[in-house]
Design a protein around this motif. Structure first.
Motif, PDB file in Angstrom:
ATOM      1  N   ASP A  77       1.648   3.860  -1.291  1.00  0.00           N
ATOM      2  CA  ASP A  77       0.702   2.771  -1.509  1.00  0.00           C
ATOM      3  C   ASP A  77       0.721   2.315  -2.960  1.00  0.00           C
ATOM      4  O   ASP A  77       0.508   1.141  -3.261  1.00  0.00           O
ATOM      5  CB  ASP A  77      -0.718   3.209  -1.137  1.00  0.00           C
ATOM      6  N   TYR A 201      -2.341  -1.976   2.003  1.00  0.00           N
ATOM      7  CA  TYR A 201      -3.661  -1.425   1.719  1.00  0.00           C
ATOM      8  C   TYR A 201      -4.624  -2.523   1.290  1.00  0.00           C
ATOM      9  O   TYR A 201      -5.750  -2.633   1.759  1.00  0.00           O
ATOM     10  CB  TYR A 201      -3.539  -0.366   0.616  1.00  0.00           C
ATOM     11  N   ASP A 357      -5.167   0.854   7.307  1.00  0.00           N
ATOM     12  CA  ASP A 357      -4.490   1.429   6.151  1.00  0.00           C
ATOM     13  C   ASP A 357      -4.349   2.927   6.277  1.00  0.00           C
ATOM     14  O   ASP A 357      -3.562   3.540   5.558  1.00  0.00           O
ATOM     15  CB  ASP A 357      -5.236   1.088   4.857  1.00  0.00           C
TER      16      ASP A 357
END
Length: 383
Positions: A77, A201, A357
């Protein structure tokens, strides 16, 4: 059907990178049994030490992936999917290069040590990151089919890798595998586009990390055991999927870890017979996932496909257990047409139960935890 997904940016290059990586990895499966037996127990068709060695490798790998996979998922991420894919795909070349150089006992033990260490970073992470990259690219409504296509790509690599191993000599197979593994890394680095850092995200949360006031520690951002327990207790679907995953993984892990050694001891198979059986499994599985599963998932739903896959898993395992002639394993391997439904269906079901996410990170961490527990059972197989 496949062309529809290639319209999404990066997916074509992702499929090629995954294909080359698994092509190299699967190429050594038909030959590693004979190589290991010849080095550890020369002149014998039965050897419990080899099964214990393989079981120990899987236990260590499972324990490593349990820790590494969720960390890698969170790091991706921050640093990007491609950046995190590069490292495990690069170090995966090392154990293949060792057996390409030599296959005596010291080299085989060195292979198992390197394979165990690299598998901790590769086995869970590559699958997790490639699946996450795919999920970044496609909408929720088509993920079941997209996951099936990604698994089908791996199965195609399985077919071609197994066929190549059948045609090549043992030294040439390991040399080709190490070369193609290196080529997979080079192709990915050059052609695979990087997703925007934190893109998935940020899109889901509606606010970036920068907007929330700086970086968050990767270790702090990982869900705790209590978070995971709460997730299991809060969703009956998720807890039921966990039970199904545990028992299906338990059976499949034990079967896969010992099947080739069992066939060698029971019917004196060698790499050519191993390759034939693996080819049947791969062709049946690839055909199913690439052509039929995307259609069936839409038509009947993943729950019904999961039932069919689980029943097929039980049936083909039972056939292997009671095999009374050398023809039975070939018949049992055809059940792969249905057994490949299991993993993508569970993944799709689980992915619908948590936030977008978190879904892949949570599912992959649970999956590899259960795989680690299942791998521990391999240690008692020789008994």
């Amino acid at each position: 059907m496949v062309g529809k997904y290639l319209e999404y940016e990066g997916l074509g290059h992702l499929f090629v990178s995954v294909f080359l990586y698994y092509f190299a990895s699967f190429m050594v499966i038909p030959v590693i049994t004979d190589v290991t037996m010849a080095a550890v127990c020369p002149g014998r068709d039965e050897c419990s030490a080899v099964i214990y060695l393989t079981g120990l490798q899987q236990v260590m790998t499972g324990m490593g992936t349990l820790v590494v996979t969720p960390v890698v998922g969170k790091l991706s991420d921050e640093m990007g999917r491609k950046a995190l894919l590069t490292f495990p795909m690069t170090i995966a070349v090392l154990p293949l290069a060792v057996l390409a150089y030599g296959r005596s006992k010291p080299f085989v033990y060195c292979y198992f040590v390197l394979k165990t260490l690299t598998a901790m970073a590769c086995d869970g992470s590559i699958q997790c990151l490639s699946t996450t990259y795919l999920a970044d690219c496609v909408p929720v409504g088509v993920r079941t089919s997209a996951f099936g296509l990604l698994s089908g790509t791996s199965l195609c690599a399985f077919v071609f890798g197994t066929l190549t191993a059948k045609l090549l000599s043992v030294p040439a197979a390991f040399m080709a595998a190490s070369t193609i593994a290196g080529l997979a890394v080079a192709y990915m680095v050059v052609f695979l586009p990087e997703r925007e850092r934190g893109e998935f995200y940020g899109k889901v949360e509606g606010v970036s990390r920068r907007e929330r006031g700086g970086q968050v520690s990767v270790w702090r951002s990982l869900p705790s055991v209590s978070d995971f327990t709460c997730l299991l207790s809060s969703s009956s679907t998720f807890s039921n999927a966990s039970v199904v995953t545990f028992f299906s993984t338990l059976g499949e892990t034990g079967l896969q870890a010992s099947l080739l050694y069992y066939l060698k001891a029971r019917f004196h198979f060698d790499k050519n017979q191993f390759a034939d059986i693996l080819l049947i499994c791969g062709i049946a599985g690839a055909t199913s996932q690439m052509l039929f599963m995307p259609i069936l998932a839409t038509a009947v739903g993943e729950e019904k496909l999961l039932r069919v896959g689980l029943f097929a898993c039980c049936a083909h395992t039972f056939l292997y257990c009671i095999a009374w002639s050398s023809a039975v394993p070939y018949i049992a391997s055809m059940f792969a047409f249905f057994t490949v439904f299991t993993t993508p269906c569970i993944g799709s079901i689980v992915s619908k139960q948590v936030g977008a996410d978190e879904q892949l990170c949570f599912y992959r961490r649970e999956h590899h935890f259960l795989s680690q527990v299942s791998a521990s059972c391999v240690l008692v197989l020789p008994l």
